[in-house]
Enzyme design. Sequence first.
Site, mmCIF file in Angstrom:
data_model
loop_
_atom_site.group_PDB
_atom_site.id
_atom_site.type_symbol
_atom_site.label_atom_id
_atom_site.label_comp_id
_atom_site.label_asym_id
_atom_site.label_seq_id
_atom_site.Cartn_x
_atom_site.Cartn_y
_atom_site.Cartn_z
ATOM 1 N N ASP A 193 0.820 -1.213 0.000
ATOM 2 C CA ASP A 193 0.000 0.000 0.000
ATOM 3 C C ASP A 193 0.850 1.257 0.000
ATOM 4 O OD1 ASP A 193 0.943 -0.439 2.593
ATOM 5 O OD2 ASP A 193 -1.034 -0.583 3.518
ATOM 6 N N ASP A 240 6.917 3.972 3.258
ATOM 7 C CA ASP A 240 7.124 5.043 4.239
ATOM 8 C C ASP A 240 8.597 5.022 4.655
ATOM 9 O OD1 ASP A 240 6.991 6.889 6.271
ATOM 10 O OD2 ASP A 240 5.432 5.900 7.424
ATOM 11 N N LYS A 300 5.750 8.133 0.672
ATOM 12 C CA LYS A 300 6.089 9.370 1.385
ATOM 13 C C LYS A 300 7.526 9.687 0.988
ATOM 14 C CE LYS A 300 2.937 8.508 5.220
ATOM 15 N NZ LYS A 300 2.813 8.146 6.654
ATOM 16 N N ASP A 323 -5.279 1.264 7.475
ATOM 17 C CA ASP A 323 -6.162 1.349 8.627
ATOM 18 C C ASP A 323 -5.556 2.186 9.733
ATOM 19 O OD1 ASP A 323 -4.115 -0.548 9.358
ATOM 20 O OD2 ASP A 323 -5.391 -1.129 11.044
ATOM 21 N N ARG A 356 -10.265 0.887 6.741
ATOM 22 C CA ARG A 356 -9.559 0.138 5.710
ATOM 23 C C ARG A 356 -10.333 0.003 4.399
ATOM 24 N NH1 ARG A 356 -5.018 -2.799 6.778
ATOM 25 N NH2 ARG A 356 -5.258 -3.803 8.772
#
Length: 194
Positions: free
Chosen positions: A106, A109, A137, A165, A171
């Site tokens: 997903d 980061d 990010k 989530d 979610r």
Amino acid sequence: MAAHIRTIIAESTLQKRIAEMALEIDEYYLQQNWYQKTQEPVVVIGVLTGAVLFMADLVKKLSIRVELDFIRVSTYPGPTTIGKTPKIITPPTSKLYDSHVLLVDDILDSGKTLQIIQDSLVWPSPESMQTAVLLRKQGKAPSNVTADFVGFDIPDDFVVGYGLDYDGKYRTMPYVAVWSDDEFATSQSNFGWG
Ligand code: 5GP
Ligand code: MG
């Protein structure tokens, strides 16, 4: 303490970009010599649980041959990732030796999740490994942890929806939103986030 949700990527924008990503991924594999010769299916490995919505929409739009598998990695229980290291809880069931893997997650980061998965899949080693993430990010992961296909670059905020989530909630929302609450916003502003 009140939680706030602010949509940053609408459902139609998500779906449009995922269709483009599918074309990019198709184009990449259709150019590979081994794919042209063998049409061997690409093993798409989704990182549970966050990647399932993205993966389901992405694979429906691919025209290359694929097989699906999953890997479960421990998740962060809240909006702060400081000091937490993800662990592989359930490895993929496919025989990955000599196979061509497309890892789907997903969000990229800190890069710890992708790093740990890439390190763990070294043996038995796949013939190739590409990675696709819906969100990134920017500038947070070390330079050796990169994604080959990226949907959207987003600011360094805690996001929910479309697989992501907060404590099991949000979610299944079909869009991506920034989550915040008064307490979280205050604690972040102490560190200069405003
Ligand atoms: P990394 O290991 O790259 O720091 O983060 C990857 C994983 O952490 C993602 O697969 C996701 O499960 C979780 N994560 C990172 N950032 C966020 C975020 O902003 N919101 C949510 N809900 N999960 C995140
Ligand atoms: Mg995850």
